[in-house]
Design an enzyme around this catalytic site. Sequence first.
Site, PDB file in Angstrom:
ATOM      1  N   ARG A 183      44.824  18.721  36.219  1.00 56.54           N
ATOM      2  CA  ARG A 183      44.276  19.823  37.025  1.00 56.54           C
ATOM      3  C   ARG A 183      45.194  20.180  38.191  1.00 56.54           C
ATOM      4  O   ARG A 183      45.183  21.290  38.706  1.00 56.54           O
ATOM      5  CB  ARG A 183      42.857  19.479  37.512  1.00 56.54           C
ATOM      6  CG  ARG A 183      42.255  20.521  38.429  1.00 56.54           C
ATOM      7  CD  ARG A 183      40.729  20.500  38.501  1.00 56.54           C
ATOM      8  NE  ARG A 183      40.156  19.184  38.702  1.00 56.54           N
ATOM      9  CZ  ARG A 183      40.205  18.497  39.850  1.00 56.54           C
ATOM     10  NH1 ARG A 183      40.807  19.000  40.909  1.00 56.54           N
ATOM     11  NH2 ARG A 183      39.653  17.301  39.933  1.00 56.54           N
ATOM     12  N   TYR A 218      39.743  48.659  36.720  1.00 54.69           N
ATOM     13  CA  TYR A 218      39.062  47.583  36.008  1.00 54.69           C
ATOM     14  C   TYR A 218      37.756  47.195  36.709  1.00 54.69           C
ATOM     15  O   TYR A 218      37.767  46.767  37.863  1.00 54.69           O
ATOM     16  CB  TYR A 218      39.984  46.368  35.900  1.00 54.69           C
ATOM     17  CG  TYR A 218      39.406  45.305  35.009  1.00 54.69           C
ATOM     18  CD1 TYR A 218      39.231  45.547  33.659  1.00 54.69           C
ATOM     19  CD2 TYR A 218      39.021  44.074  35.524  1.00 54.69           C
ATOM     20  CE1 TYR A 218      38.676  44.586  32.828  1.00 54.69           C
ATOM     21  CE2 TYR A 218      38.477  43.102  34.696  1.00 54.69           C
ATOM     22  CZ  TYR A 218      38.307  43.370  33.355  1.00 54.69           C
ATOM     23  OH  TYR A 218      37.754  42.423  32.540  1.00 54.69           O
ATOM     24  N   ASP A 222      46.940  44.860  41.306  1.00 57.28           N
ATOM     25  CA  ASP A 222      46.683  44.410  39.933  1.00 57.28           C
ATOM     26  C   ASP A 222      47.695  45.134  39.044  1.00 57.28           C
ATOM     27  O   ASP A 222      47.630  46.356  38.883  1.00 57.28           O
ATOM     28  CB  ASP A 222      45.239  44.757  39.547  1.00 57.28           C
ATOM     29  CG  ASP A 222      44.867  44.251  38.147  1.00 57.28           C
ATOM     30  OD1 ASP A 222      45.765  44.176  37.281  1.00 57.28           O
ATOM     31  OD2 ASP A 222      43.674  43.959  37.931  1.00 57.28           O
ATOM     32  N   LYS A 232      46.616  40.542  28.317  1.00 58.95           N
ATOM     33  CA  LYS A 232      46.971  41.856  27.764  1.00 58.95           C
ATOM     34  C   LYS A 232      48.454  41.855  27.343  1.00 58.95           C
ATOM     35  O   LYS A 232      48.885  40.952  26.646  1.00 58.95           O
ATOM     36  CB  LYS A 232      46.651  42.937  28.797  1.00 58.95           C
ATOM     37  CG  LYS A 232      45.314  42.747  29.504  1.00 58.95           C
ATOM     38  CD  LYS A 232      44.114  42.919  28.589  1.00 58.95           C
ATOM     39  CE  LYS A 232      42.813  42.469  29.227  1.00 58.95           C
ATOM     40  NZ  LYS A 232      42.505  43.038  30.532  1.00 58.95           N
TER      41      LYS A 232
HETATM   42  C1  LIG Z   1      41.643  42.607  31.556  1.00 50.54           C
HETATM   43  C2  LIG Z   1      41.925  42.946  32.974  1.00 50.54           C
HETATM   44  C3  LIG Z   1      41.607  42.060  34.008  1.00 50.54           C
HETATM   45  C4  LIG Z   1      40.872  40.756  33.754  1.00 50.54           C
HETATM   46  O1  LIG Z   1      41.619  39.862  33.023  1.00 50.54           O
HETATM   47  P1  LIG Z   1      40.984  38.700  32.081  1.00 50.54           P
HETATM   48  O2  LIG Z   1      42.183  38.003  31.557  1.00 50.54           O
HETATM   49  O3  LIG Z   1      40.153  39.397  31.057  1.00 50.54           O
HETATM   50  O4  LIG Z   1      40.141  37.853  32.958  1.00 50.54           O
HETATM   51  C5  LIG Z   1      41.942  42.425  35.293  1.00 50.54           C
HETATM   52  N1  LIG Z   1      42.543  43.588  35.563  1.00 50.54           N
HETATM   53  C6  LIG Z   1      42.868  44.480  34.604  1.00 50.54           C
HETATM   54  C7  LIG Z   1      43.527  45.767  34.961  1.00 50.54           C
HETATM   55  C8  LIG Z   1      42.568  44.186  33.274  1.00 50.54           C
HETATM   56  O5  LIG Z   1      42.857  45.086  32.322  1.00 50.54           O
END
Ligand SMILES: *Cc1c(COP(=O)(O)O)cnc(C)c1O
Length: 373
Positions: free
Chosen positions: A47, A99, A170, A195
């Site tokens: 961890r 998001y 982000d 993604k």
């Molecule tokens: C999918 C996504 C997230 C969240 O990510 P996870 O891996 O699903 O927790 C955050 N920001 C954006 C822009 C996303 O497309």
Amino acid sequence: MSHDAYTRLLHAALGREEGSPSAPSIELASARLLTGDTAASPYAYLRLGNPTWEALERALGVLEDADALVFASGQAASFAVMLALGASGKRFVVPHDGYYGTRKVAGMLGPFGVETVPVDLADLDAVRAVMAPGRSVLWAESPTNPSLRVLDLVALAQIATEAGAPFVVDNTTATAALQRPLDLGATVTVTSLTKSTSGHADVVLGSVATRDPVLRDALRMWRAQAGSIAGPFEAWLAHRGVLTLPLRIARQSESAEALARHLARHPRIRRVRHPALEISTLEIARRQMPNGFGPLLSFELDGDAEATERVLAAAKIFRCATSFGGVESTWERRARWASETAPESLVRVSVGLEAVADLIADVDQALKVVSQG
Ligand SMILES: *Cc1c(COP(=O)(O)O)cnc(C)c1O
């Protein structure tokens, strides 16, 4: 001699010593044998630290010229940033679109005294007006998911600086291969590796990157103590994926733009959203993302939810799934998610690595179900 960034990405986690493994390997052990002082090993317990995450972190760090930390998911990465920067009395200024999970988890901090204020980040005067000097955090996303609006990150960084606020970006939709927010004034970036960055639709993982060592250490502490850690196998898969990110996203960017331009001329499509088609932000988009706009586009069908679903069902290559950035093309009607604010006929398209002519032909034949009769 300083090597090209892609060359450095490929070699970031490899040794040159005699006996070094030829490729990154996985360490699954939950602990290492250790007598005496635990400070002597960063890998005493999984961890707290793991060489498999660190290999991925070195690769991600090259992409952003920063310290990267890997988390259990994009949401876990965002949440750690919120905990590290937030406190009772703080105000998170967040995008009113983008998001929805970001607004959702920020809102869950309400009972702990953190206020969340959604705002249209394209309206710079509105952003300035809601910043509470000395106690705000500005959170941006560009291009936004799923509307693909491009925001002026340099102008937003300036507003954050004036208010003494950390600026979080982000960077999931563009990825660090196409856009480097830390160069544009961001304090920290958040990326859902789930993604495009991992790119094969087979892991859930997230990361943060920052050049601020104090924030890095705070994030590391939240991760170690709150336990939102990556599994070594997921980290290894994401590392394998990120090594081809620059190649994948270059082809996807080209194909997505070609498909967007094609769909913009289709009589049954009301509106296509793609950074290349948005004249009002094109200059900003080119400045922030000089090498392409990524695998995403969205379109709104001239029709209702039911007609839209019929089009999606008629495809032979595109498959209906959420998430994006995989090597195979997918799409979905976003409003099927209860918390989504997108219009009912908006389809988000993630363009894969298939031949673009096949993708264009597939969408054309699928659209025939609404064009005839
Ligand atoms: C999918 C996504 C997230 C969240 O990510 P996870 O891996 O699903 O927790 C955050 N920001 C954006 C822009 C996303 O497309």
